[in-house]
Scaffold this active site. Structure first.
Site, short mmCIF file in Angstrom:
data_model
loop_
_atom_site.label_atom_id
_atom_site.label_comp_id
_atom_site.label_asym_id
_atom_site.label_seq_id
_atom_site.Cartn_x
_atom_site.Cartn_y
_atom_site.Cartn_z
N ASP A 194 0.88 -1.44 -0.17
CA ASP A 194 -0.08 0.01 0.02
C ASP A 194 0.80 1.29 -0.01
OD1 ASP A 194 -2.65 1.57 0.27
OD2 ASP A 194 -1.97 1.85 2.30
N MET A 275 -7.22 5.64 3.25
CA MET A 275 -7.30 6.85 2.43
C MET A 275 -6.17 7.05 1.44
SD MET A 275 -10.48 7.87 2.87
CE MET A 275 -10.46 9.46 2.06
N ARG A 276 -5.06 6.10 1.54
CA ARG A 276 -3.79 6.40 0.83
C ARG A 276 -4.28 6.34 -0.76
NH1 ARG A 276 -0.55 3.67 3.36
NH2 ARG A 276 0.37 5.78 4.44
N ALA A 277 -5.20 5.35 -1.10
CA ALA A 277 -5.41 5.04 -2.48
C ALA A 277 -6.18 6.22 -3.08
CB ALA A 277 -6.40 3.87 -2.56
N VAL A 280 -3.31 8.93 -3.67
CA VAL A 280 -2.45 8.61 -4.82
C VAL A 280 -3.13 8.68 -6.00
CG1 VAL A 280 -1.37 6.52 -5.87
CG2 VAL A 280 -1.26 6.96 -3.47
#
Length: 701
Positions: A194, A275-277, A280
């Protein structure tokens, strides 16, 4: 300086080139993880990217590559004079070796000088060298977990911290992170996957014309690297200019609310964690718009960003294949589609400028002989290979069907469907197992299974350092220095410490082991539909091995002999795939299975002597093939493992009201213990390791 293979000369692999270029335009995207088989020019194309990055201004003499326009206020070589002249140099590409130490990665503090002289002496590591450039990690999945954690923390925070015994140093560390890996050698943990912004799958082309172009360009490069590079100089210059233009346009790109809604809806639809997706995808879509020369993000940018940013975030366990359902993606984007800005359209997916850069059609001619060709679309990743037709569930008519009679030893080996061989049975549902571990204290690779002396863990004692001091045991050092203070002429309050007083902390943690599975695939295992449950149990143990950072191997035996279905590897996915396709039938050459396992372990002890093995034999204990007295042969083979001190567990697969207890006898011969399939889940297995150790103590007495 050796000539690098030009980036624009590597044709094909469009997704990989695009992902790398997007990170060159916007390093905030978070780097690229390149997954693919060996020999696909992964390293070649990454090295070629470094030559495309614009040159950078650095503070003269700064070991941390500070920007003269905005130097790092906390730079260990600072403070820097803003009016001082700077130097201009090309962007660096720093390579992190698989065997690098923690000190080599983050830098090292000289503890001896800090204690004896009160001087904070810091030697920068690879993170400092890579600041404002590229940090390339080949075979990132083979790095120790704590190094990957340090690496990704620095990439996320843009800085690196080194702390030792109250002495700390911080410096900026912002770089384009590129990692490559071969999935056959093991996967990264999902939480580490991730942390990479984008991921790309690469594979060699199967088209003969493209493979011919691979060879042609490689040979041309090797014959005259300078002339080959000159042939592509114009394309390299044009692409470098396009990167610069996209960087300048990037701050003006508008990310509208409608596009943000599409991004959020897509991440929610595919159930990605955290929430990283979303972040990104937003950064990637913005970079795609800038790369296409637009100032507004479109739905097509969001679609392409999803194909690059989401596949590796969809994995729920190590046996899941990465990939994305493109139909579902298109439906989600269409459902939340807002008003498109004028002039929008499909962005230019070809990262190369138009021109003579691809005269001979697609191909890939990296100097490492990597195969080229296009890679499959991100959403079309193949489904996991199935094992064939699963056997029907046990019914009242088949539950008591007797096993087929044994074939005489002189009879020909079973062949084909009419010989008693059965189609592969699907594995049962995996479950959480209790931990199996090797008794004693090891010194193997860091992991999470058996007790071991490691560089990280709880402190258990102190010793004189061998080589450089890396983990100071302060109390032991003070105790060693205290008796000598008067002789050393101490006059003040400070402690006079010398080299001989220093003590290294000894620590105990956990190690990873080699778990070698020896699986009985004979006809007796297929009786009463047991094989599905057996495969489910082994699959559960493989999942446990993945979580505990073990190497795994698989030996199977059936018919007349045994085979190494999978040599020891870090890829539990490969073991699971081989297990799924495993057919059953024939006699039970138990001795052959044990002897084959003994040979595998003997070779692995020479190759990796610090990694202790755990032998897991999955059988009902019957021995009906392999010689005139199969049971005696199996007993002698078991004693070989016991003589080597190999920790062993026998998973007893015998079922039914009448049990012969043969698996228990096998466990005694191995010097290990036996556990039933039911006990593999139950609390009763909690004492399994103690049973192994107690049994060994009794045998020694």
């Amino acid at each position: 300086m050796s000539t690098r293979y030009p980036f624009t000369a590597v044709v094909g692999m469009d997704d990989l080139r695009l992902a790398l270029l997007l990170n060159a335009v916007s390093p905030a995207v978070g780097g690229v993880l390149v997954r693919g088989e060996k020999g696909t020019a992964k390293s070649t194309i990454v090295r070629g990217l470094a030559a495309l990055l614009p040159p950078m201004d650095v503070v003269a003499g700064c070991r941390f590559s500070c920007d003269p326009a905005s130097p790092d206020p906390g730079c260990p070589d600072g403070p820097h004079d803003a009016s001082a002249a700077g130097d201009t140099r090309p962007a660096r590409m720093v390579e992190l070796p698989v065997g690098a130490s923690e000190d080599r990665l983050v830098g090292a503090l000289d503890i001896e000088k800090a204690l004896a002289d009160g001087v904070k002496a810091f030697e920068p590591g690879l993170l400092a060298d890579a600041h404002r450039g590229i940090l390339y990690v080949d075979e990132v999945n083979l790095l120790h977990d704590h190094l990957i954690d340090l690496l990704l923390d620095a990439a996320a925070m843009g800085s690196s911290y080194v702390e030792r015994e109250g002495v700390s140093v911080r410096h900026a560390a912002r770089f384009l992170l590129v990692g490559t890996m071969n999935p056959e050698e093991g996967e990264l943990r999902p939480q580490l996957l991730d942390r990479f912004g984008l991921t790309v799958e690469v594979a060699a082309s199967r088209e003969p014309e493209q493979r011919v172009e691979v060879v042609r360009r490689r040979l041309a490069f090797e014959d005259d690297p300078a002339a080959f590079a000159a042939r592509w100089a114009a394309e390299e210059t044009a692409l470098r200019g396009r990167i610069t233009a996209a960087r300048e346009l990037l701050p003006r790109v508008v990310l509208g609310d409608a596009v943000l809604l599409q991004i959020a809806a897509t991440c929610a639809a595919f159930e990605v964690d955290g929430m990283r997706a979303d972040i990104v995808m937003a950064r990637t879509a913005t970079a795609l718009a800038a790369w296409a020369g637009r100032t507004e993000v479109t739905s097509e940018d969001v679609r392409q960003a999803a194909l690059l940013a989401l596949p590796h975030r969809r994995r729920r366990n190590p046996f899941d294949a990465p990939g994305l359902d493109q139909d579902k993606l298109d439906e989600t984007l269409e459902k939340f589609k807002g008003e498109e800005p004028e002039g929008s359209g499909r962005p230019d997916d070809d990262p190369e400028p138009e021109g003579p850069g691809d005269p001979d059609g697609p191909g890939d001619g990296g100097p490492d002989g990597g195969g080229g060709g296009g890679i499959p679309p991100q959403g079309d990743a193949p489904a996991p290979e199935t094992s064939g037709t699963s056997e029907p569930a046990e019914t009242a008519e088949t539950a008591d069907t007797p096993e087929a009679p044994e074939v005489p030893e002189s009879a020909p080996a079973p062949r084909g469907a009419g010989s008693g061989e059965r189609a592969a049975v699907g594995a049962g549902e995996p479950f959480r197992t209790k931990m199996l571990s090797v008794p004693g204290l090891g010194q193997g690779a860091a992991g999470r299974r058996s007790r071991a002396r490691t560089a990280h863990g709880r402190t258990t004692g102190a010793a004189r350092p061998r080589g450089a001091l890396t983990a100071l045991h302060l109390t032991a050092t003070v105790r060693a220095a205290a008796p000598h203070q008067r002789a050393r002429g101490r006059t003040g309050r400070g402690l006079v410490v010398r080299r001989d007083d220093l003590r290294q902390a000894t620590r105990e943690g956990r190690e990873g082991n080699l778990v070698l599975f020896v699986v009985d695939a004979s006809g007796s295992m297929a009786a009463r539909q047991r094989m599905g449950a057996v495969k489910g149990a082994v699959l559960s143990l493989l999942l446990d091995a993945y979580q505990r950072r073990d190497k795994v191997g698989l030996v199977t035996f059936r018919g007349r002999d045994a085979e190494v279905a999978l040599p020891p590897t870090s890829s539990v996915e490969a073991a699971a795939a081989r297990l799924e396709r495993l057919p059953t039938g024939g006699r039970t050459p138990l001795a052959a299975g044990l002897l084959t396992a003994h040979d595998v372990l003997r070779v692995e002890r020479l190759r990796d002597p610090s990694r202790r093995p755990l032998l897991v034999v999955v059988t009902d204990g019957r021995a009906t093939g392999g010689g005139p007295d199969p049971l005696a042969l199996a007993t002698r083979a078991a004693r070989l493992h016991a003589a080597d001190g190999t920790a062993a567990v026998v998973v007893d697969c015998e079922t039914g009201p009448v049990r012969l207890g043969l698996a228990g006898e096998l466990a005694l011969g191995l010097g290990g213990t036996a556990v039933t399939l039911d006990e593999l889940r139950a609390d009763a297995i909690a004492g399994l390791v103690r049973d192994v150790q107690n049994h060994r103590s009794e045998r020694a007495a």
